[in-house]
Design an enzyme around this catalytic site. Structure first.
Site, PDB file in Angstrom:
ATOM      1  N   HIS A  86       0.822  -1.217   0.000  1.00 40.25           N
ATOM      2  CA  HIS A  86       0.000   0.000   0.000  1.00 40.25           C
ATOM      3  C   HIS A  86       0.854   1.265   0.000  1.00 40.25           C
ATOM      4  CE1 HIS A  86       0.006  -0.068   4.577  1.00 40.25           C
ATOM      5  NE2 HIS A  86      -0.119   1.243   4.427  1.00 40.25           N
ATOM      6  N   ASP A 222       1.173  -7.701   2.206  1.00 43.38           N
ATOM      7  CA  ASP A 222       1.299  -6.265   1.945  1.00 43.38           C
ATOM      8  C   ASP A 222       2.763  -5.815   1.796  1.00 43.38           C
ATOM      9  OD1 ASP A 222       0.883  -3.568   1.770  1.00 43.38           O
ATOM     10  OD2 ASP A 222      -0.431  -3.431   3.514  1.00 43.38           O
ATOM     11  N   SER A 651       3.802   2.148   8.436  1.00 37.57           N
ATOM     12  CA  SER A 651       3.573   1.192   7.362  1.00 37.57           C
ATOM     13  C   SER A 651       4.895   0.923   6.665  1.00 37.57           C
ATOM     14  CB  SER A 651       2.591   1.778   6.350  1.00 37.57           C
ATOM     15  OG  SER A 651       1.322   1.831   6.914  1.00 37.57           O
TER      16      SER A 651
HETATM   17  N1  ASP Z   1      -2.260   0.658   8.009  1.00 35.44           N
HETATM   18  C1  ASP Z   1      -1.813   1.826   8.629  1.00 35.44           C
HETATM   19  C2  ASP Z   1      -1.641   2.933   7.643  1.00 35.44           C
HETATM   20  O1  ASP Z   1      -2.372   3.001   6.725  1.00 35.44           O
HETATM   21  C3  ASP Z   1      -0.661   1.634   9.517  1.00 35.44           C
HETATM   22  C4  ASP Z   1      -1.114   1.963  10.887  1.00 35.44           C
HETATM   23  O2  ASP Z   1      -1.740   3.003  11.069  1.00 35.44           O
HETATM   24  O3  ASP Z   1      -0.892   1.178  11.800  1.00 35.44           O
HETATM   25  O4  ASP Z   1      -0.823   3.777   7.730  1.00 35.44           O
END
Ligand code: ASP
Length: 722
Positions: A86, A222, A651
């Protein structure tokens, strides 16, 4: 006497504040002072110097700020970086077309020549950081008024940064920590030639999609791979075919041994923003007003995009990035509201505020300094909430994921002004706008956009009172009797900003008079004016007061809690979080284990549902149990959770074991404890990481790109858990 000194020393050791084991995002240069002892007690086998050093290569040299808001880490001595799928999404999307759909099919460069460059993408490496609070405050005196004080501080900050970079190609910034109670100099090296090396298909990299986002148990692969290039002297350079792979000072060895429950882990990365020390007024505002409004409007936008993407690969390429960005915030806010409610977050803050007040009241000097902090908060937030909502909502409506053509039209205001002044720079600006428009239209579809227009205009009328609506909106509302569906067709078929061909033709013979008559330009201008004249000044003056108050309130909290170590809120600087691998109780009778496996991927497999459509090749590997050296108990571990305190920006962060070997890549948090940006919940706040063995399995067995593994440093062997 000797005995007395001994007792005093013992007392000092006993009384010296020490950081706790789970909550906290710690400053790398202060690990030696505050954290290393606790870390070692919890299993860490190395030293603070191994984590951060200016005298030798250390882990900090392998951790990078990836782009503007993610983390990545070096996993080879040839500049290979791993980050999340992502985080690489925008780059993968930019290289994707219907013919080469790397989002759908994945991408693997078979040689350096096949790696794809990404203009604008940067990788930042911290050279060193240093507490410069004393220098920043030089010349500041107690009686100074705010304006003078800010001027002195700004001049000092500029001088410190200039001095730090003199004669180097480094970039430096002085950043406030502890809400302005402390300052650190951050000196960075920024690389600009960063190339895409590999990415699994979205059906692995984004497996589970928005449905599983922020949720445990998780089965998302991911990750994506990039490579940093440098000039022949290993220094940053703009993209050039002559550049060579960068040789990092340190790269992480990768452990095949995996993790077990209770194992020490740490996350080293760039957490973006947290609000741990905010007053109850602030949390109440977010939880009761801001989040619910944003959740509603984003929910609507996401469902329009989702519907349009279903069964339409081109619309999916155009809108998947946008809808992911919207959904990421949308779902997190829903989770935050729930977890704050479950924890009685606001009430807890109120209890703390009562204790704080009692502490202040017990001392005349404290009353003088801190006596009216909470009353001031109450007074400011009474009106702040309205301005804040209007500001946030106006950009949800007229920004790039709302009335899309208005966001494009808004970008033309400079050109209009230049035309009226007959500026010789106009040509250049039009060229810039051409490129900007190309980017805009790559994430735009007229039919989707019409639906978004109608939906957000309706919600704007419903949720924002007439006093706060823009004049252009009110005019349009009156002209169509609030039935935006009836005007959408006409506006979209005539506007300059709704069709790429039309806009490009127009740019060949630019006429500012036509721009200013365009309905979307009018809508954008009216929104910008409302914000500029009525909202920003009011918000700005309150923000300035809040910044002072927040600083003072935190200083007071630190004085009150002088027996413990505080960690500063996240501010997109390098931090270390540590804790242990562990599951958690989700709700009555439901306990979640700490890891997931490929078996779980197959359990979710459903070709009918886009988010759960397992690629055939992966299914075949699973059924044949063709797991190679990555097998554990006849399966492959996919993700695991731990109680490391993380947030957005973490991330892609490396998750390291007690020996400092890479065991995972951080990518998310579990739903029940997702309010940890505001209030960490030791019982349920868990970070979700990709097990590095799943990454290797996908690269090696799924993609047949084992040549990439050859450049990594692998240690240990996969072990069956007892
Ligand atoms: N998945 C999160 C993000 O989009 C990571 C997190 O906030 O823990 O940044």
């Amino acid at each position: 006497m000797k005995k007395q000194i001994g007792i005093i020393a013992l007392l000092l050791v006993f009384l010296a504040p020490e950081a706790v084991a789970d909550e906290g995002m710690w400053i790398p240069v202060l690990i030696e002072k505050y954290n290393i002892k606790v870390m070692q007690e919890n299993g860490f086998r190395l030293t603070a110097e191994d984590i951060y050093s200016i005298n030798k290569a250390s882990m900090k040299d392998a951790v990078v700020l990836f782009g503007g808001g993610c983390t990545g880490e070096f996993i080879s001595d040839k500049g290979l970086i791993i980050t999340n799928h992502h985080c690489g999404y925008g780059s993968i999307q930019n290289h994707s077309t219907l013919e080469h759909d790397y989002l759908a099919d994945g991408f693997w460069a078979a040689s350096h020549e096949e790696e794809l460059s990404n203009p604008g993408l940067t990788v930042t490496i911290l050279k060193y950081m240093e507490d410069v609070t004393g220098k920043v405050l030089e010349g500041v005196t107690d009686g100074m008024d705010k304006e003078k004080r800010d001027a002195v501080i700004n001049a000092n900050v500029t001088a410190i940064a200039a001095e730090a970079t003199k004669g180097t190609h480094y970039l430096a910034a002085v950043r406030p920590f502890f809400l302005g109670n402390q300052y650190f100099l951050i000196v960075n090296e920024v690389f600009r030639d960063v190339r895409l090396v590999g990415a699994p298909p979205s059906a692995i990299g984004k497996f589970g999609g928005d449905t599983d986002n922020w949720v445990w148990p998780r089965h998302t692969g991911d990750f994506s791979l990039f490579r940093v290039y440098a000039d022949s002297e290993n220094k940053p350079a703009a993209y050039s075919a002559e550049n060579v792979p960068y040789r990092p000072a340190y790269h992480f060895p990768i452990s095949l041994a995996g993790v077990n429950e209770g194992d020490f882990t740490m996350v080293f990365g760039y957490p973006g923003r947290t609000q741990q020390y905010a007053p109850s007024d602030h949390i109440r505002m977010l939880k009761d007003v801001i989040y619910p409004n944003q959740v509603e409007i984003r929910g609507k936008k996401i469902s329009i995009m989702e519907q349009a993407m279903t069964g339409n690969p081109l619309v999916r390429i155009k809108y998947s990035g946008k809808s992911f960005g919207l959904a990421n915030g949308w779902k997190k806010w829903i989770g935050e509201i729930q977890s704050l409610d479950n924890m009685n977050g606001v009430e807890r803050k109120e209890v703390f505020e009562k204790e704080f007040t009692a502490w202040v009241q017990a001392d005349a000097e404290r009353i003088r300094r801190y006596g009216n902090i909470l009353d001031q908060y109450d007074e400011i937030y009474k009106s702040y909430v309205d301005y804040y909502l209007v500001s946030v909502y106006t950009s949800e409506v007229f920004g790039s994921s709302g009335v899309e053509p208005a966001s494009l039209a808004g970008a033309f205001s400079r050109a209009v002004e230049m035309a009226s002044q007959k500026s010789p720079e106009l040509e250049k600006e039009l060229q810039r706008l051409k490129e900007y428009a190309a980017g805009f239209f790559s994430s735009y579809d007229q039919e989707v956009s019409k639906k978004l227009f109608v939906a957000v205009m309706d919600l704007y009328g419903k949720n924002i009172g007439p006093d706060w609506q823009t004049p252009a909106y009110r005019e349009l509302f009156a002209s169509c009797n609030g039935d935006f569906g009836s005007v959408a067709e006409r506006l979209f078929s005539r506007s300059l900003f709704t069709d790429e061909k039309r806009l490009n033709a127009f740019l060949e013979s630019f006429d500012a008079k036509k721009v200013v008559k365009d309905p979307f330009y009018i809508l954008a201008g009216s929104a910008a004016e409302l914000i500029e004249t009525r909202v920003r000044p009011e918000l700005g003056s309150r923000d300035a007061r809040l910044a002072d108050l927040n600083k003072l309130y935190l200083a007071a909290q630190m004085e009150q809690g002088s027996d413990r170590v505080f960690y500063p809120d996240a501010n997109s600087t390098l931090r270390l979080a540590y804790g242990k691998v562990m599951g958690y109780d989700s709700r009555d009778a439901v306990y979640y284990k700490h890891f997931t496996t490929l078996t779980g991927v197959l359990e979710k497999d459903n070709p009918e549902i886009y988010d759960y459509d397992v690629p055939d090749r992966l299914r075949e590997l699973c059924l044949a149990k063709d797991f190679g050296r990555y097998a554990v108990n006849g399966d492959v571990p996919v993700c695991f959770i731990a109680n490391n305190h993380t947030t957005g920006g973490n991330s892609g962060s490396p998750v390291l074991n007690a020996e400092g070997h890479l065991v995972g890549v951080n990518f998310d948090r579990a739903w029940e404890g997702v309010a940890s940006d505001i209030m960490f919940n030791p019982k349920q706040s868990r970070n979700i990481s990709l097990d590095i063995r799943y990454v290797l399995f996908i690269i090696d067995r799924f993609a047949g790109a084992g040549y990439l593994i050859n450049e990594m440093t692998l240690v240990g062997e996969s072990q069956n858990t007892p």
